[in-house]
Design a protein around this motif. Structure first.
Motif, PDB file in Angstrom:
ATOM      1  N   PRO A  82     -22.039-108.269  -9.744  1.00 56.95           N
ATOM      2  CA  PRO A  82     -21.348-108.972 -10.815  1.00 56.95           C
ATOM      3  C   PRO A  82     -21.588-108.333 -12.180  1.00 56.95           C
ATOM      4  O   PRO A  82     -22.703-107.919 -12.481  1.00 56.95           O
ATOM      5  N   GLY A  83     -20.549-108.270 -12.970  1.00 63.47           N
ATOM      6  CA  GLY A  83     -20.657-107.717 -14.316  1.00 63.47           C
ATOM      7  C   GLY A  83     -20.119-106.302 -14.423  1.00 63.47           C
ATOM      8  O   GLY A  83     -19.807-105.837 -15.510  1.00 63.47           O
ATOM      9  N   ARG A 120     -12.082-110.427 -11.923  1.00 64.32           N
ATOM     10  CA  ARG A 120     -11.426-111.240 -12.945  1.00 64.32           C
ATOM     11  C   ARG A 120     -11.120-110.371 -14.146  1.00 64.32           C
ATOM     12  O   ARG A 120     -11.719-109.314 -14.343  1.00 64.32           O
ATOM     13  N   VAL A 129     -16.263-107.474 -12.214  1.00 64.76           N
ATOM     14  CA  VAL A 129     -16.596-107.953 -10.872  1.00 64.76           C
ATOM     15  C   VAL A 129     -17.347-109.289 -10.993  1.00 64.76           C
ATOM     16  O   VAL A 129     -18.139-109.469 -11.913  1.00 64.76           O
ATOM     17  N   THR A 130     -17.074-110.229 -10.088  1.00 66.86           N
ATOM     18  CA  THR A 130     -17.806-111.498 -10.126  1.00 66.86           C
ATOM     19  C   THR A 130     -18.641-111.727  -8.872  1.00 66.86           C
ATOM     20  O   THR A 130     -19.410-112.667  -8.815  1.00 66.86           O
ATOM     21  N   LYS A 131     -18.464-110.896  -7.856  1.00 70.05           N
ATOM     22  CA  LYS A 131     -19.252-111.066  -6.632  1.00 70.05           C
ATOM     23  C   LYS A 131     -19.800-109.715  -6.195  1.00 70.05           C
ATOM     24  O   LYS A 131     -19.163-108.694  -6.428  1.00 70.05           O
ATOM     25  N   ILE A 180     -19.311-118.434 -13.867  1.00 63.93           N
ATOM     26  CA  ILE A 180     -17.975-118.719 -14.364  1.00 63.93           C
ATOM     27  C   ILE A 180     -17.641-120.124 -13.894  1.00 63.93           C
ATOM     28  O   ILE A 180     -17.375-120.360 -12.723  1.00 63.93           O
ATOM     29  N   VAL A 182     -25.901-114.857  -6.114  1.00 64.19           N
ATOM     30  CA  VAL A 182     -25.123-113.717  -5.621  1.00 64.19           C
ATOM     31  C   VAL A 182     -24.972-113.829  -4.109  1.00 64.19           C
ATOM     32  O   VAL A 182     -23.894-113.630  -3.557  1.00 64.19           O
ATOM     33  N   PRO A 192     -19.160-117.151  -8.158  1.00 65.24           N
ATOM     34  CA  PRO A 192     -18.678-116.179  -9.141  1.00 65.24           C
ATOM     35  C   PRO A 192     -19.533-116.146 -10.408  1.00 65.24           C
ATOM     36  O   PRO A 192     -19.799-117.181 -11.004  1.00 65.24           O
ATOM     37  N   LEU A 193     -19.956-114.954 -10.786  1.00 67.00           N
ATOM     38  CA  LEU A 193     -20.828-114.776 -11.942  1.00 67.00           C
ATOM     39  C   LEU A 193     -20.197-113.821 -12.941  1.00 67.00           C
ATOM     40  O   LEU A 193     -19.509-112.883 -12.548  1.00 67.00           O
ATOM     41  N   LYS A 194     -20.441-114.078 -14.217  1.00 68.65           N
ATOM     42  CA  LYS A 194     -19.962-113.142 -15.247  1.00 68.65           C
ATOM     43  C   LYS A 194     -20.752-111.846 -15.161  1.00 68.65           C
ATOM     44  O   LYS A 194     -20.221-110.764 -15.252  1.00 68.65           O
ATOM     45  N   HIS A 195     -22.029-111.977 -15.058  1.00 68.57           N
ATOM     46  CA  HIS A 195     -22.909-110.817 -14.900  1.00 68.57           C
ATOM     47  C   HIS A 195     -24.221-111.344 -14.352  1.00 68.57           C
ATOM     48  O   HIS A 195     -24.403-112.556 -14.234  1.00 68.57           O
ATOM     49  N   LEU A 196     -25.137-110.442 -14.037  1.00 68.39           N
ATOM     50  CA  LEU A 196     -26.434-110.886 -13.529  1.00 68.39           C
ATOM     51  C   LEU A 196     -27.378-111.111 -14.704  1.00 68.39           C
ATOM     52  O   LEU A 196     -27.102-110.709 -15.826  1.00 68.39           O
ATOM     53  N   ASN A 239     -27.987-107.966 -17.071  1.00 67.79           N
ATOM     54  CA  ASN A 239     -28.366-106.715 -16.408  1.00 67.79           C
ATOM     55  C   ASN A 239     -27.549-105.559 -16.968  1.00 67.79           C
ATOM     56  O   ASN A 239     -26.508-105.766 -17.590  1.00 67.79           O
TER      57      ASN A 239
END
Lengths: 240, 243
Positions: free
Chosen positions: A19-20, A41, A49-51, B93, B128, B133-137, B173
């Motif tokens: 993610p990111g 997204r 990336v989100t996953k 998110i 994860v 769904p994540l914006k970033h770690l 991250n």
């Protein structure tokens, strides 16, 4: 323009992403449409990336992240295995392992009218298609294909159902046929229904076949295609 | 300049890290994260239907439950829960799955200092693993300010007790990007310099705080690499399954 922008984005394709990660800058491609699948997204001009998973690209313009998870998030046109939880006047309530209970309208069967509503008891296993999957409302299912025919959809009788990860069910549905199923299919006769929500149903004449096939499927998740073939052959030798 | 640490580490040295994913059978995502003797297991359940009372049903709701190693959870655990919840809310998110609740359960296996940063890292990996769904770690680190003014990273329980002040810092991250290095894109640059959460205990001067931030950020680059390698190696395992 086309050449330049198609070279750059390929750098992360088929790589493992977390993610990111930024995979694409949309501002660089003004006159092209791209399609984003699961795990991606748009964040202003950047596609992120989100996953965690492997980034895939399919020509001409599709991007998605391939990942495996235990929980299913409904998306339109997925074939899933659902379990009837309850029946109401207008809808059957179906559990499809998603965040919300799904609705199966009582008329969403081939030639369905008010007169011939099928009797589905709680606990019945159904092979259904996701018709609507909006995040704000409950997903809607149908027991017909797009042309209104029953196709293979409907209740699954007998057999054995087990749960697995979404990654495994996608592997079983991929073409060419998954090696485990292919090897077993050569020697044994059995029926299998795979739902993208991580549910697999197996049925055969004898219970021992059902057990062998389902165990092999569950074990094959962590194996490569050659290992899968070896596993299947070993098991087949024991059975016969 | 150098200060002595009981375990012979240099001030910037972290304890050995270990992380594994998918260790619990029934949860939708799980992870164990250890830094030296501190070990935390995080489990994620969900998204489940409906939000809790007093939560906005138009967004996804996160619920953090902190289980201490022994005894009942008290004020300290409640504080940890709140910090963790706010941290995770900022990296998730929340608009993708509205009107759902995701539970994150943190089980402390052993506390030997830097407990909260360890829990943040574990929770992030578990999210994860569950495919939320994540914006970033996020990567987290504990910075301590010794009485003599030195900054040490990743303290043990003993060291924590001796310290004048400490700060729990959570950073985004470091990301992989197709954009060329040093490109003018401000967005990704902001992210690199960002700070997700900062919790301080004890008094320290502003200068010391900035010093902590710098050291912490430098160390999280390594943590971040470890996290990425770990996630990738285990996804790779799945990749070969699919292949």
């Amino acid at each position: 323009m086309g050449d330049k922008s198609s070279v750059l984005p390929l750098t992360l394709v088929d790589q493992l992403v977390v993610p990111g990660d930024v995979i694409l800058d949309v501002s660089a491609l003004t006159n092209r449409t791209i399609k984003l699948g699961g795990g991606l997204r748009q964040d202003a001009d950047l596609i992120t990336v989100t996953k965690a998973g492997r980034l895939r690209f399919s020509k001409p313009n599709k991007y998605w992240v391939e990942s495996s998870q235990r929980r299913y998030v409904p998306s339109v046109e997925d074939s899933v295995l659902g379990i009837v939880v309850d029946s109401k006047a207008d809808n059957f309530l179906i559990d499809i392992k998603g965040p919300a209970i799904a609705f199966l309208p009582v008329l969403a069967f081939e030639g369905g009218t008010r007169r011939n509503i099928p009797k589905l008891e709680a606990g019945t296993l159904l092979y259904v298609r996701v018709v609507k999957a909006n995040p704000d409302t409950n997903p809607e299912l149908s027991c017909t294909d797009t042309s209104g025919k029953a196709a293979e959809y409907g209740p699954l009788k007998d057999g054995f159902m087990f749960e697995c990860s979404t990654g495994l069910s996608r592997m079983l549905l991929s073409s060419p046929t998954c090696p485990v199923l292919e090897e077993f299919g050569k020697k044994l006769s059995f029926e299998v229904a795979v739902g993208l929500n991580g549910r697999v149903w197996v049925n055969a004449e004898s219970p021992s076949t059902v057990i062998v096939v389902s165990n092999a499927i569950l074990k094959s998740e962590s194996l490569s295609s050659t290992q899968q073939r070896i596993l299947a052959r070993k098991l087949l030798e024991k059975v016969q | 300049m150098e200060i002595d640490r009981t375990d012979g580490r240099s001030p910037n040295q972290l304890r050995p890290l270990a992380c594994s994913r998918g260790i619990l059978h029934r949860s939708h995502g799980s992870a164990s994260w250890s830094q030296g003797d501190t070990r935390v297991i995080a489990a994620v359940y969900g998204p489940k239907a409906g939000t809790k009372k007093n939560e906005n049903p138009e967004r996804a709701c996160l619920e953090v439950i902190w289980k201490p190693k022994t005894g009942q959870s008290g004020k300290e655990e409640k504080e940890y829960e709140t910090i963790l919840k706010r941290t995770l809310q900022s990296i998730c998110i929340l608009t993708i799955n509205p009107n759902t609740t995701t539970s994150i359960i943190i089980q402390v296996v052993h506390d030997d200092g830097s407990l909260l940063p360890c829990a943040v890292n574990a929770a992030c990996v578990a999210l994860v693993d569950a495919g939320i769904p994540l914006k970033h770690l996020a990567v987290s680190i504990c910075c301590c300010l010794a009485t003599c003014g030195h900054v040490i990273l990743d303290p043990t329980k003993l060291e924590e007790e001796k310290m004048k002040a400490f700060a729990y810092l959570v950073f985004p991250n470091s990301i992989n990007s197709i954009l060329p290095e040093g490109s003018s894109h401000t967005k990704s640059k902001q992210l690199e310099d960002g700070l997700v959460t900062s919790v301080t205990h004890g008094g320290m001067s502003v200068e010391d705080y900035f010093h902590c931030l710098d050291r912490g950020r430098a160390a999280t680059a390594r943590l971040s690499d470890f996290l990425r390698k770990n996630l990738q190696s285990q996804v790779l395992g799945e990749g070969s399954k699919a292949g």
